[in-house]
Design an enzyme around this catalytic site. Structure first.
Site, short mmCIF file in Angstrom:
data_model
loop_
_atom_site.label_atom_id
_atom_site.label_comp_id
_atom_site.label_asym_id
_atom_site.label_seq_id
_atom_site.Cartn_x
_atom_site.Cartn_y
_atom_site.Cartn_z
N ASN A 15 0.92 -1.24 -0.03
CA ASN A 15 -0.02 0.02 0.03
C ASN A 15 0.75 1.26 -0.05
O ASN A 15 0.36 2.37 0.31
CB ASN A 15 -0.90 0.13 1.42
CG ASN A 15 -1.89 1.06 1.19
OD1 ASN A 15 -2.37 1.56 0.10
ND2 ASN A 15 -2.16 1.54 2.29
N TYR B 139 1.57 7.45 0.88
CA TYR B 139 2.30 8.05 0.02
C TYR B 139 2.81 9.40 0.61
O TYR B 139 2.06 9.96 1.26
CB TYR B 139 1.50 8.11 -1.35
CG TYR B 139 0.38 9.32 -1.29
CD1 TYR B 139 0.40 10.52 -1.50
CD2 TYR B 139 -0.80 8.33 -0.96
CE1 TYR B 139 -0.84 11.35 -1.29
CE2 TYR B 139 -2.08 9.06 -0.83
CZ TYR B 139 -2.18 10.67 -1.01
OH TYR B 139 -3.30 11.33 -0.91
N ARG C 48 1.19 11.04 3.80
CA ARG C 48 0.16 10.42 3.96
C ARG C 48 0.32 9.06 4.48
O ARG C 48 1.23 8.23 4.11
CB ARG C 48 -0.86 10.14 2.68
CG ARG C 48 -2.03 9.53 3.08
CD ARG C 48 -3.25 10.05 2.28
NE ARG C 48 -4.55 9.11 2.94
CZ ARG C 48 -5.15 9.30 4.06
NH1 ARG C 48 -4.95 10.27 4.83
NH2 ARG C 48 -6.13 8.37 4.51
N TRP D 53 -5.83 -3.75 3.51
CA TRP D 53 -5.12 -2.36 4.29
C TRP D 53 -5.27 -2.66 5.88
O TRP D 53 -5.16 -1.68 6.55
CB TRP D 53 -6.01 -1.18 3.88
CG TRP D 53 -5.65 -1.08 2.48
CD1 TRP D 53 -4.77 -1.62 1.90
CD2 TRP D 53 -6.09 -0.03 1.71
NE1 TRP D 53 -4.75 -1.00 0.48
CE2 TRP D 53 -5.49 -0.06 0.33
CE3 TRP D 53 -7.15 0.91 1.91
CZ2 TRP D 53 -5.69 0.96 -0.69
CZ3 TRP D 53 -7.56 1.84 0.74
CH2 TRP D 53 -7.05 1.88 -0.47
N CYS E 131 -8.87 2.53 -7.32
CA CYS E 131 -7.96 3.54 -7.03
C CYS E 131 -6.72 3.31 -8.34
O CYS E 131 -5.56 3.26 -7.95
CB CYS E 131 -7.35 3.92 -6.04
SG CYS E 131 -8.28 4.34 -4.63
N HIS F 279 -5.19 13.91 -5.73
CA HIS F 279 -4.07 13.87 -4.96
C HIS F 279 -3.49 15.35 -4.46
O HIS F 279 -2.56 15.24 -3.92
CB HIS F 279 -3.02 13.02 -5.35
CG HIS F 279 -3.56 11.56 -5.36
ND1 HIS F 279 -3.87 10.84 -6.31
CD2 HIS F 279 -3.59 10.81 -4.15
CE1 HIS F 279 -4.28 9.57 -6.17
NE2 HIS F 279 -4.30 9.34 -4.97
N1 GLN Z 1 -15.01 6.26 -0.25
C1 GLN Z 1 -13.78 6.49 0.05
C2 GLN Z 1 -13.20 7.84 0.24
O1 GLN Z 1 -13.94 8.60 -0.71
C3 GLN Z 1 -12.86 5.91 -0.90
C4 GLN Z 1 -11.10 6.19 -0.70
C5 GLN Z 1 -10.30 5.31 -1.58
O2 GLN Z 1 -10.57 4.62 -2.69
N2 GLN Z 1 -9.08 5.10 -1.38
O3 GLN Z 1 -12.35 8.34 0.69
ZN ZN Z 2 -9.88 5.96 -4.78
#
Ligand code: GLN
Ligand code: ZN
Length: 764
Positions: A120, A521, A524, A570, A653, A704
């Site tokens: 991750n 990242y 974060r 995660w 993502c 981001h």
């Molecule tokens: N629902 C989550 C958010 O909006 C999704 C986050 C993600 O995909 N990393 O924060």
């Molecule tokens: Zn996402």
């Protein structure tokens, strides 16, 4: 003697000090000098921890202000021209590549950032030009770090990403056609110069990371290893001795290109212990084996007995001087220290080991092999006792959960009807326009939210007061979405600290920590909860907030859950039960939640699976097929309990679907949203080629970075997408959730997004 080695240490510090410093710097609250001083303090502190633990080989240049690959992009002069033209100083140029820069009339988006292998952690992709040239920085960070440690009296082993991996992990810049691996000849002189400088500074060995050797490599990348390492070998004593380092998989399928004349080869024997014999067989006659036996990716105490046996097996074949005992990978993926956990109950805390404790473990293992078990008898006995206690603890076994798992049937994986039936029922109920707009779930996590959550955690406000506060936030979020004129609303997730931890805290079978942060990242960090036993849901987890959101909103409200595979990936998973079993337990808990949401009047439910892709075994074949099978099943089990007119969304993502499309399609989600704004819209072609029938919202802007995309940019993006997708299947949404953003840029960006969608709506 058998030396102990660490491949990399977490960067953030005990209290996420690096995060605080970089964010303060970005916010203009501290100077660049302050930031660099803090970074230096952290590096020294981390070297000291490893030294005090008795570790023989301590890494340097594993540290980075943002990302270690980005360090090298900059030090090798591989900075795309858009970052050099505005005269930013080196530190700001570095952050501009990492997170974009929009200040004082300068406006550049960040470079693409993607997952580091199946972890991750995210790295910044080397982004290369046609005719790319490379030039070593005047003061390369690797040399500076080595010298810094040396001045503190600590001899270190610098870490570099090796040339083949650096290129293989890179890509051609937009509109460029270069094949990165073909730049090898241009790149090697920079390595040569850097290695010579390191040698001159006094470095005896260098850890050169080539983890891409664990992949099924395309022929060109694979063929690059030989010339690259022959070239480096030809430099002889002018450069330090090289520790050729792989991790996160086995290298057996690529042993034919393993360099024979490097000083040492490192392999991950936690992930793939079975590769040991074959790797030994392929070593050069004098090459040392660095045996990765302490898990760099998890938080469980190392099984000393097993680790020592592994190292001893190697010693029997190679002798003590040709074996190093090491962490399996960098410890970057583990939290800083268990010592910060004051609230973990003692029984469970005794099962864990974080980076600082793993440092002691690896030193202990090396000592046990070098001097014999008697030298560390006490440690070995304590370790055995703790492992025994965990195995027999009632905290790990719940017969009720096992019983429910045994009763899952094929029907549980299937929606009642096929998509065409479902979507028309959903459309009747939801009545959405063409190009419906929505967001991915979270809205900015403001200071106020964090403050109130903190006060609640500390008991300074009551639960009722906190709930009132959250309701007010939800109401505000709804109002803002009304003003923005979005089509499908979200409640904004103000009550969630993190998309997995939040659920972990509401499920049985989980333990959670107060300080166990790991870098995801840049600045974060995430604090993965820990799966310690069988998982079940004692009570609804999100229904209260979603129900409230429905009650204050005139438009469809989307409920928001984290999918079973993402919850698993995660979290720190158990290492005593197969991951598929843990995923199924999570899926059953989520299935109940999904149905409860539906029954509470939530007509759209999004089950996020951003981690589905990263869990994909790195190599094609049996292992990958098996993973996809249980991962897809877990998702379907969690969502298939609903009625046809409940719309199931899922979010990812990433947009690299090439080897993954069929799994995504098999999820049978009514609507997918995917991160896409920084990738080529051509990637969407697969949806056409495969005649994907369902709805999809490829992200139209990057979240981001604080940068606000213009309406025109978003229109251009939509236009590109329409080249590949049908108008009536396209949703308009951002790349991901907005929790890390500020409200100002969020509103500005969403205004542009909604206007862009409306402009297209008017045309169709
Ligand atoms: N629902 C989550 C958010 O909006 C999704 C986050 C993600 O995909 N990393 O924060
Ligand atoms: Zn996402």
């Amino acid at each position: 003697m058998v030396q102990s080695a660490i491949l990399g240490f977490p960067r953030m510090g005990v209290n996420r000090d690096l995060k605080k410093a970089t964010e303060a710097y970005w916010g203009g609250k501290i100077s660049q000098a302050d930031l660099l001083a803090e970074a230096k303090r952290l590096r020294l502190a981390h070297w000291k921890i490893q030294q005090d633990a008795g570790v023989d080989v301590i890494p340097s240049n594993d540290f980075a202000l943002y990302d270690h690959v980005l360090n090298q992009i900059q030090d090798f002069g591989a900075v795309p021209p858009r970052y050099t033209k505005d005269g930013l100083d080196l530190v700001d140029q570095y952050f501009a590549m990492g997170r974009g820069h929009q200040k004082n009339g300068i406006d550049v988006p960040s470079l693409e950032m993607v997952k580091w292998f199946d972890s991750n952690y995210h790295y910044v992709k080397p982004t290369l030009q046609n005719g790319q040239t490379f030039k070593l920085a005047d003061e390369p960070k690797a040399v500076a770090a080595f010298n810094e440690a040396k001045e503190a009296g600590i001899k270190t082993r610098p870490v570099l990403v090796g040339p083949v991996s650096f290129l293989h992990l890179g890509k051609a810049d937009r509109d460029q056609t270069v094949e990165p691996i073909e730049l090898l000849d241009a790149l090697l002189p920079v390595y040569e110069q850097l290695l010579v400088k390191l040698k001159e500074a006094g470095a005896e060995t260098v850890q050169i990371d080539e983890p891409t050797l664990v992949f099924d490599l395309p022929a060109k990348s694979k063929a690059a290893f030989k010339p690259a390492y022959e070239k480096l070998a030809s430099l002889g004593d002018k450069i330090p001795k090289l520790v050729f380092t792989t991790y996160f998989g086995d290298i057996v399928h690529n042993l034919d290109v393993l360099p024979k004349d490097v000083y040492a080869v490192h392999v991950d024997l936690v992930r793939n212990p079975e590769q040991l014999d074959e790797v030994i067989g392929a070593l050069g006659p004098n090459t040392i084996l660095s045996a990765g036996v302490v898990d760099g990716r998890n938080i469980w105490k190392t099984n000393f007995k097993r680790a020592i046996e592994t190292v001893e097996t190697a010693v029997q074949k190679l002798g003590k001087d040709r074996v190093i005992a090491a962490t399996s990978s960098s410890l970057l993926h583990t939290p800083h220290t268990l010592a910060s956990e004051k609230k973990l109950d003692a029984e469970i805390a005794d099962w864990f080991s974080f980076a600082s404790e793993k440092a002691v473990e690896i030193a202990t293992i090396a000592k046990a092999v070098t001097e014999g078990p008697a030298a560390v008898r006490e440690q070995l006995e304590a370790n055995a006792k703790s492992l025994q206690a965990r195995a027999s603890s009632s905290r790990t076994n719940d017969p009720k959960v096992k019983d429910r798992q045994s009763k899952v049937t094929d029907a549980d994986y299937k929606r009642k009807s096929e998509f065409p039936t479902r979507i028309s029922l959903q459309q009747k109920k939801l009545n959405l326009p063409l190009f419906p707009t929505t967001t991915i779930g979270s809205f900015p996590q403001t200071k106020e939210i964090r403050l109130q959550r903190n006060r609640f955690t500390k008991g300074e406000i009551t639960e009722a007061e906190y709930d009132k506060f959250i309701e007010k936030e939800i109401e505000d979020n709804v109002k803002i979405q009304e003003e923005l004129d979005l089509d499908v609303f979200v409640h904004g997730e103000p009550e969630r600290n993190d998309m997995v931890q939040f659920f972990g805290e509401r499920l049985d079978g989980y333990a959670f920590t107060t300080h166990a942060w790991v870098q995801s990242y840049g600045s974060r960090c995430v604090r993965p909860p820990i799966i310690v036993g069988d998982i079940s849901r004692p009570a609804p987890m999100t229904v209260k907030e979603s129900k409230y959101a429905v009650s204050v909103s005139k438009k469809p409200m989307k409920g928001m859950l984290t999918g079973p595979v993402t919850c698993l990936r995660w979290s720190f998973p158990r290492d005593d039960v197969h991951q598929s079993v843990q995923a199924e337990q999570l899926a059953l808990a989520l299935r109940d939640e999904v149905v409860d949401l539906q029954n509470a009047g939530v007509g759209v439910i999004q089950v996020d699976e951003p981690a589905l892709r990263e869990g994909l075994p790195l190599r094609a074949g049996k292992e990958r097929t098996a993973y996809l099978d249980w991962a897809v099943k877990a998702f379907r089990l969690s969502t298939a309990g609903v009625e046809d007119d409940t719309q199931i969304h899922s979010h990812f993502c990433y947009s690299e679907f090439q080897d993954f499309f069929h799994a995504i399609a098999a999820l049978d989600a009514d609507v997918l949203s995917i991160e896409n704004s920084k990738s080529d819209a051509k990637l969407l072609k697969v949806f056409v080629d495969e005649a994907y029938p369902r709805h999809i919202g490829p992200g139209v802007y990057d979240i981001h970075s604080p940068r606000v995309p213009s309406e025109q940019e978003i229109k251009d993006r939509i236009q590109e997408m329409l080249a590949h997708l049908k108008p009536d299947q396209l949703w308009i949404d951002p790349d991901c959730g907005l929790k890390t953003r500020q409200w100002k840029e969020t509103k500005e960006a969403l205004v542009n997004m909604v206007n862009a969608a409306k402009a297209f709506r008017a045309q169709y």
